[in-house]
Design an enzyme around this catalytic site. Structure first.
Site, PDB file in Angstrom:
ATOM      1  N   ASN A  14       0.881  -1.125  -0.109  1.00  0.00           N
ATOM      2  CA  ASN A  14      -0.057  -0.026   0.000  1.00  0.00           C
ATOM      3  C   ASN A  14       1.064   1.127  -0.005  1.00  0.00           C
ATOM      4  O   ASN A  14       1.404   1.538   1.002  1.00  0.00           O
ATOM      5  CB  ASN A  14      -0.927   0.084   1.220  1.00  0.00           C
ATOM      6  CG  ASN A  14      -1.696   1.420   1.552  1.00  0.00           C
ATOM      7  OD1 ASN A  14      -1.712   2.009   0.467  1.00  0.00           O
ATOM      8  ND2 ASN A  14      -2.355   1.359   2.626  1.00  0.00           N
ATOM      9  N   LYS A  16       0.147   4.374  -0.265  1.00  0.00           N
ATOM     10  CA  LYS A  16      -0.696   5.377   0.419  1.00  0.00           C
ATOM     11  C   LYS A  16      -0.356   6.597  -0.626  1.00  0.00           C
ATOM     12  O   LYS A  16      -0.485   6.499  -1.577  1.00  0.00           O
ATOM     13  CB  LYS A  16      -0.260   5.742   1.808  1.00  0.00           C
ATOM     14  CG  LYS A  16       0.050   4.434   2.715  1.00  0.00           C
ATOM     15  CD  LYS A  16       0.146   4.764   4.166  1.00  0.00           C
ATOM     16  CE  LYS A  16       0.427   3.542   4.813  1.00  0.00           C
ATOM     17  NZ  LYS A  16       0.053   3.749   6.252  1.00  0.00           N
ATOM     18  N   HIS A 104      -9.626   0.873   5.135  1.00  0.00           N
ATOM     19  CA  HIS A 104      -8.254   1.286   5.593  1.00  0.00           C
ATOM     20  C   HIS A 104      -8.707   1.935   7.008  1.00  0.00           C
ATOM     21  O   HIS A 104      -9.334   3.002   6.524  1.00  0.00           O
ATOM     22  CB  HIS A 104      -7.227   1.767   4.654  1.00  0.00           C
ATOM     23  CG  HIS A 104      -5.822   1.835   5.262  1.00  0.00           C
ATOM     24  ND1 HIS A 104      -5.573   2.492   6.086  1.00  0.00           N
ATOM     25  CD2 HIS A 104      -4.796   0.816   5.150  1.00  0.00           C
ATOM     26  CE1 HIS A 104      -4.192   2.505   6.452  1.00  0.00           C
ATOM     27  NE2 HIS A 104      -4.022   1.390   5.729  1.00  0.00           N
ATOM     28  N   GLU A 106      -6.988   4.590   7.875  1.00  0.00           N
ATOM     29  CA  GLU A 106      -6.770   5.977   7.473  1.00  0.00           C
ATOM     30  C   GLU A 106      -8.089   6.568   6.727  1.00  0.00           C
ATOM     31  O   GLU A 106      -8.222   7.756   7.089  1.00  0.00           O
ATOM     32  CB  GLU A 106      -5.649   6.233   6.623  1.00  0.00           C
ATOM     33  CG  GLU A 106      -4.218   5.975   7.499  1.00  0.00           C
ATOM     34  CD  GLU A 106      -3.070   5.533   6.866  1.00  0.00           C
ATOM     35  OE1 GLU A 106      -3.024   5.565   5.432  1.00  0.00           O
ATOM     36  OE2 GLU A 106      -2.085   4.990   7.417  1.00  0.00           O
ATOM     37  N   GLU A 176      -5.125  -5.112  10.948  1.00  0.00           N
ATOM     38  CA  GLU A 176      -4.370  -4.054  11.225  1.00  0.00           C
ATOM     39  C   GLU A 176      -4.724  -3.242  12.460  1.00  0.00           C
ATOM     40  O   GLU A 176      -5.249  -2.182  12.380  1.00  0.00           O
ATOM     41  CB  GLU A 176      -4.399  -3.257   9.657  1.00  0.00           C
ATOM     42  CG  GLU A 176      -4.093  -3.550   8.814  1.00  0.00           C
ATOM     43  CD  GLU A 176      -3.381  -2.486   7.438  1.00  0.00           C
ATOM     44  OE1 GLU A 176      -2.229  -2.781   7.174  1.00  0.00           O
ATOM     45  OE2 GLU A 176      -4.390  -1.292   7.411  1.00  0.00           O
ATOM     46  N   GLY A 182       2.513   2.400  10.705  1.00  0.00           N
ATOM     47  CA  GLY A 182       3.241   3.708  10.360  1.00  0.00           C
ATOM     48  C   GLY A 182       4.241   3.939  11.833  1.00  0.00           C
ATOM     49  O   GLY A 182       4.695   5.141  11.779  1.00  0.00           O
ATOM     50  N   SER A 222       3.543  -1.988  10.245  1.00  0.00           N
ATOM     51  CA  SER A 222       5.041  -1.781  10.567  1.00  0.00           C
ATOM     52  C   SER A 222       5.791  -3.085  10.022  1.00  0.00           C
ATOM     53  O   SER A 222       6.810  -3.489  10.765  1.00  0.00           O
ATOM     54  CB  SER A 222       5.347  -1.525  11.864  1.00  0.00           C
ATOM     55  OG  SER A 222       4.793  -0.014  12.165  1.00  0.00           O
TER      56      SER A 222
HETATM   57  C1  PEP Z   1      -0.544   0.089   5.892  1.00  0.00           C
HETATM   58  O1  PEP Z   1      -0.353   1.070   5.099  1.00  0.00           O
HETATM   59  O2  PEP Z   1      -1.801  -0.412   5.839  1.00  0.00           O
HETATM   60  C2  PEP Z   1       0.224  -0.234   6.816  1.00  0.00           C
HETATM   61  C3  PEP Z   1       0.297  -1.302   7.683  1.00  0.00           C
HETATM   62  O3  PEP Z   1       1.378   0.890   6.823  1.00  0.00           O
HETATM   63  P1  PEP Z   1       2.902   0.386   7.563  1.00  0.00           P
HETATM   64  O4  PEP Z   1       3.426  -0.980   7.045  1.00  0.00           O
HETATM   65  O5  PEP Z   1       3.605   1.685   7.204  1.00  0.00           O
HETATM   66  O6  PEP Z   1       2.601   0.444   9.078  1.00  0.00           O
END
Ligand code: PEP
Length: 268
Positions: A14, A16, A104, A106, A176, A182, A222
């Site tokens: 992803n 983003k 997601h 976000e 998640e 992040g 992460s």
């Molecule tokens: C994500 O964007 O779904 C995500 C898990 O980001 P990151 O790997 O940067 O934590």
């Protein structure tokens, strides 16, 4: 609960709101040069660039036979209409998009995406024969209060209630935890397994055991090349949703390689 069986790992990047279409071109070329046929013999890979990059990435993937599926990060739940600024599932399907991230955290946090809208978007994506990657996960406060399972249950109930078992069987659910996204603080492999197993058990209750056994559950938050092998060794972790670490082709390929069943660490 269920043996890993024939579930094929899915590693999804992803991006983003990173990489304009020129940077996307370079990243995909780099990925294409690094990926070997054996990397994807037993693993599915998807990349989810911003909307403005999709056509560029699609052309490159098809023209240079890069073995990744095209993914999107979000879409509207309508096919067309007066929805300024939105992109429809029909438009994505016409571009050859195969996977769409839905709900997601976000989108839920910053754009007010409700459980109801997540459910409607899931149905819209399925109607166009694309695979939704449904994101669920708890906040730091919910985790501290011991409410992780309550949160996951309510998100899954809202999302899946109108879907039949055959659709659920083909779904991808990404667990998640919001506190891990992040932050550099990934869940431990044991905690990720517990939550992914809980997701599968809940889906069995809602949609039947067959759907739960077939459906793939990813962990996201992460993920990096160092923690990917331990996460992927867990029997109910069928793949990884990778944000920051997917922006760099070299690191992303390491994560893909760590996800091969042939990497030999799977416990199930
Ligand atoms: C994500 O964007 O779904 C995500 C898990 O980001 P990151 O790997 O940067 O934590």
């Amino acid at each position: 609960m269920t043996p890993a069986g024939p579930r094929r790992p899915l590693v999804s990047g992803n991006w983003k709101m990173h990489h304009d279409h020129i940077e996307a071109l370079h990243t995909m070329r780099d990925l294409g040069l690094r990926m070997k046929p054996e990397d994807v013999a037993q693993v599915d890979v998807s990349v989810h660039p911003p909307f403005t990059d999709l056509r560029t990435v699609q052309t490159l993937v098809e023209g240079e036979s890069i073995p990744v599926a095209l993914g999107a990060q979000h879409c509207n739940d309508h096919d067309r209409g007066a929805f300024t600024g939105e992109v429809s599932p029909q438009m994505l399907a016409r571009l050859g998009v195969r996977y769409v991230i839905v709900g997601h955290s976000e989108r839920r946090q910053h754009f007010g995406m409700s459980d109801e809208l997540v459910a409607a978007t899931l149905r819209a994506v399925l109607q166009h024969d694309m695979t939704p990657i449904l994101c669920v996960g708890e906040t730091e406060e919910e985790r501290a209060a011991g409410r992780t399972e309550t949160r996951l249950s309510s998100q899954l109930e809202a999302a899946l209630q109108e879907l039949d078992g055959s659709h659920v069987a083909g779904l991808v659910v990404a667990y998640e935890p919001i506190w891990a996204i992040g932050t550099g603080r990934a869940a431990t492999a044991v905690d990720a397994e517990d939550a992914c197993l809980f997701v599968r058990e809940k889906v069995a209750e809602l949609s039947g055991a067959d759907a739960a056994t077939s459906m793939r559950v990813q962990y996201g938050g992460s993920v990096n090349p160092e923690n990917a092998p331990d996460l992927m060794a867990e029997p109910d972790v069928d793949g990884l949703l990778v944000g920051g670490a997917s922006l760099d082709a070299a690191g992303f390929v390491e994560i893909i390689r760590a996800s091969r069943p042939a990497a030999g660490r799977r416990k199930g």
